[in-house]
Design a protein around this motif. Structure first.
Motif, short mmCIF file in Angstrom:
data_model
loop_
_atom_site.label_atom_id
_atom_site.label_comp_id
_atom_site.label_asym_id
_atom_site.label_seq_id
_atom_site.Cartn_x
_atom_site.Cartn_y
_atom_site.Cartn_z
N ASN A 71 151.00 30.47 24.81
CA ASN A 71 152.39 30.15 24.53
C ASN A 71 152.78 28.80 25.11
O ASN A 71 153.72 28.15 24.63
N GLU A 72 152.09 28.36 26.15
CA GLU A 72 152.36 27.06 26.77
C GLU A 72 151.63 25.92 26.07
O GLU A 72 151.98 24.76 26.26
N GLY A 73 150.60 26.25 25.28
CA GLY A 73 149.86 25.21 24.57
C GLY A 73 148.42 25.60 24.36
O GLY A 73 148.00 26.72 24.66
N ARG A 74 147.64 24.68 23.84
CA ARG A 74 146.23 24.93 23.58
C ARG A 74 145.46 25.13 24.88
O ARG A 74 145.80 24.54 25.90
N VAL A 75 144.40 25.96 24.79
CA VAL A 75 143.59 26.24 25.97
C VAL A 75 142.11 26.25 25.61
O VAL A 75 141.74 26.41 24.44
N THR A 76 141.28 26.10 26.64
CA THR A 76 139.84 26.32 26.53
C THR A 76 139.50 27.53 27.38
O THR A 76 140.22 27.86 28.33
N ALA A 77 138.40 28.18 27.07
CA ALA A 77 137.98 29.35 27.84
C ALA A 77 137.73 29.01 29.31
O ALA A 77 138.19 29.76 30.19
N PRO A 78 137.05 27.90 29.64
CA PRO A 78 136.85 27.60 31.06
C PRO A 78 138.17 27.40 31.82
O PRO A 78 138.30 27.82 32.97
N TYR A 79 139.14 26.77 31.18
CA TYR A 79 140.44 26.57 31.82
C TYR A 79 141.10 27.91 32.12
O TYR A 79 141.60 28.15 33.22
N VAL A 80 141.10 28.81 31.12
CA VAL A 80 141.72 30.12 31.31
C VAL A 80 141.00 30.88 32.42
O VAL A 80 141.64 31.52 33.27
N ALA A 81 139.68 30.84 32.41
CA ALA A 81 138.91 31.53 33.44
C ALA A 81 139.26 31.01 34.83
O ALA A 81 139.46 31.78 35.77
N ASP A 82 139.36 29.70 34.97
CA ASP A 82 139.72 29.10 36.26
C ASP A 82 141.12 29.51 36.70
O ASP A 82 141.35 29.80 37.87
#
Length: 74
Positions: free
Chosen positions: A19-30
């Motif tokens: 909802n805040e914007g685009r993400v990558t899996a590593p970013y979400v995991a971190d």
């Protein structure tokens, strides 16, 4: 599309971040502390059900938040 009842805590966290914007899996995991593989699995599930889409290799964006859809139908 997934229903709100189908969402677990990891899905909720992913949707909040999407909802805040685009993400990558590593970013979400971190950011969340979930394992990278688990985040990839959950993102894949959101894509499979049409709630998110892969816009580039490893980059995801929100299509529709099932939590909002359920709120509108009440």
């Amino acid at each position: 599309m997934l229903d709100e009842d189908d969402l677990g805590p990891a899905d909720e966290a992913l949707l909040d971040m999407l909802n805040e914007g685009r993400v990558t899996a590593p970013y979400v995991a971190d950011e969340t502390g979930y394992s990278l593989q688990y985040v990839r699995d959950r993102l894949g599930r959101l894509v499979e059900h049409g709630n998110a889409k892969k816009v580039y290799e490893g980059l995801y964006e929100l299509v529709e938040d099932p939590r909002e859809r359920d709120d509108r139908s009440e």
